[in-house]
Design an enzyme around this catalytic site. Structure first.
Site, PDB file in Angstrom:
ATOM      1  N   CYS A  69       0.850  -1.197   0.000  1.00 15.31           N
ATOM      2  CA  CYS A  69       0.000   0.000   0.000  1.00 15.31           C
ATOM      3  C   CYS A  69       0.885   1.245   0.000  1.00 15.31           C
ATOM      4  O   CYS A  69       1.609   1.491  -0.966  1.00 15.31           O
ATOM      5  CB  CYS A  69      -0.940  -0.080   1.203  1.00 15.31           C
ATOM      6  SG  CYS A  69      -2.103   1.282   1.381  1.00 15.31           S
TER       7      CYS A  69
ATOM      8  N   ASP B 104      -9.171  -3.012  -7.301  1.00 17.21           N
ATOM      9  CA  ASP B 104      -8.681  -1.921  -6.452  1.00 17.21           C
ATOM     10  C   ASP B 104      -9.412  -0.640  -6.830  1.00 17.21           C
ATOM     11  O   ASP B 104      -9.307  -0.160  -7.964  1.00 17.21           O
ATOM     12  CB  ASP B 104      -7.174  -1.754  -6.646  1.00 17.21           C
ATOM     13  CG  ASP B 104      -6.528  -0.923  -5.560  1.00 17.21           C
ATOM     14  OD1 ASP B 104      -7.127   0.077  -5.141  1.00 17.21           O
ATOM     15  OD2 ASP B 104      -5.406  -1.276  -5.137  1.00 17.21           O
TER      16      ASP B 104
ATOM     17  N   HIS C 216      -7.801  -4.189  -3.204  1.00 13.96           N
ATOM     18  CA  HIS C 216      -6.639  -3.601  -2.545  1.00 13.96           C
ATOM     19  C   HIS C 216      -6.452  -4.280  -1.183  1.00 13.96           C
ATOM     20  O   HIS C 216      -7.404  -4.522  -0.464  1.00 13.96           O
ATOM     21  CB  HIS C 216      -6.889  -2.102  -2.339  1.00 13.96           C
ATOM     22  CG  HIS C 216      -5.707  -1.365  -1.801  1.00 13.96           C
ATOM     23  ND1 HIS C 216      -4.733  -0.832  -2.602  1.00 13.96           N
ATOM     24  CD2 HIS C 216      -5.348  -1.071  -0.522  1.00 13.96           C
ATOM     25  CE1 HIS C 216      -3.815  -0.238  -1.852  1.00 13.96           C
ATOM     26  NE2 HIS C 216      -4.167  -0.377  -0.584  1.00 13.96           N
TER      27      HIS C 216
END
Length: 277
Positions: A155, A212, A245
């Site tokens: 991330c 995502d 994600h």
């Protein structure tokens, strides 16, 4: 305001982050059998920062992998990744890159925007690069083989993988997990990963998610093109179409076990194939 001349570093996050909400029952807890693992203190330009370090007890000159935290800081998941890598024979170290600015562990899932404004947004890219350089120097001082240097991150840390590979030509290989490739720039964060792509010569594996909501596929396509234009033909970005994600984060609801296992196997193979073993 933090005294930049002599800051007092915040420690590592205890347990899992509060900001991700309830902990998934699938959360992996890796043991320390055969490892030397725990908190260490790393000298940086303006003081010291804490870090989590794991290495095999019976292996000297282990290759080094920098582990770069999620937006949530160095909490149990990041520590566990270090232990997983140490069991694979690596010296893994995760410096607390927010140490000068606050404790990410005190923010819960209802205050993520506050975490970003209070802490994350204040961390300069150039300072992060310097702290990672310091972590490499620390590893070398402990006898690790920094000629075999890799980096992985998740991330927020996935973006840093791209940036650090552009910053440090000694990086042999990297694995970026769903790190933002573009976004707003400012004085503290002057370049996106896409803008820095021409400076990245190490082979980087990108593990990205098809679902995502924050990193569109068009960004991935542009990053691939920017790498190719810069002459980096060794890097690769894989899209895990069914995942969201954070699909590698086993403590979160976004975890996709099958894709996480595949991505991890690819990551280990990538390091081994590219001189980090």
């Amino acid at each position: 305001m933090t005294d930049r001349r002599a800051f007092i570093a915040t420690g590592l996050v205890s347990g899992f982050t509060l900001a991700a909400g309830p902990i998934n029952a699938a959360a992996i807890l890796t043991d320390t059998a055969g490892l030397e693992a725990g908190e260490v203190s790393i000298k940086v330009g303006d003081g010291r920062v804490p870090a989590y370090r794991a290495r095999p007890k019976d292996k000297t000159h282990a290759p080094v992998i920098l582990v770069v935290q999620e937006i949530f800081g160095v909490h149990e998941f990041i520590k566990d990744v270090c232990r997983r890598l140490a069991h694979q024979g690596y010296y893994a170290v995760a410096p607390a890159l927010y140490a000068r600015y606050g404790d990410p562990g005190k923010y819960d899932m209802n205050h993520i925007e506050q975490l970003i404004s209070d802490v994350v947004s204040k961390v300069p890219d150039n300072e992060v690069m310097g702290d990672l350089d310091a972590a490499v120097a620390f590893a070398k001082g402990e006898g690790a083989d920094t000629a075999k240097l890799g980096i992985t991150g998740f991330c927020w840390g996935g973006r840093i993988v791209w940036l650090y590979a552009a910053h440090n030509p000694r990086v042999k290989a990297g694995v970026a997990w769903y790190g933002p490739l573009r976004g707003k720039t400012d004085a503290l964060h002057p370049k996106t990963a896409i803008e820095l792509a021409p400076q990245i010569h190490a082979p980087i594996l990108g593990n990205y998610a098809g679902k995502d909501m924050g990193i569109p596929i068009v960004d991935v396509a542009e990053m691939r093109e920017a790498l190719a234009k810069g002459g980096n033909t060794k890097s690769r970005i894989d899209i895990f179409e069914a995942s969201q994600h954070g699909f590698f984060a086993d403590y979160r609801g976004s975890y996709n076990e099958a894709d996480a296992k595949t991505g991890w196997a690819h990551a280990l193979a990538w390091f081994a194939e590219n001189g980090v073993k």
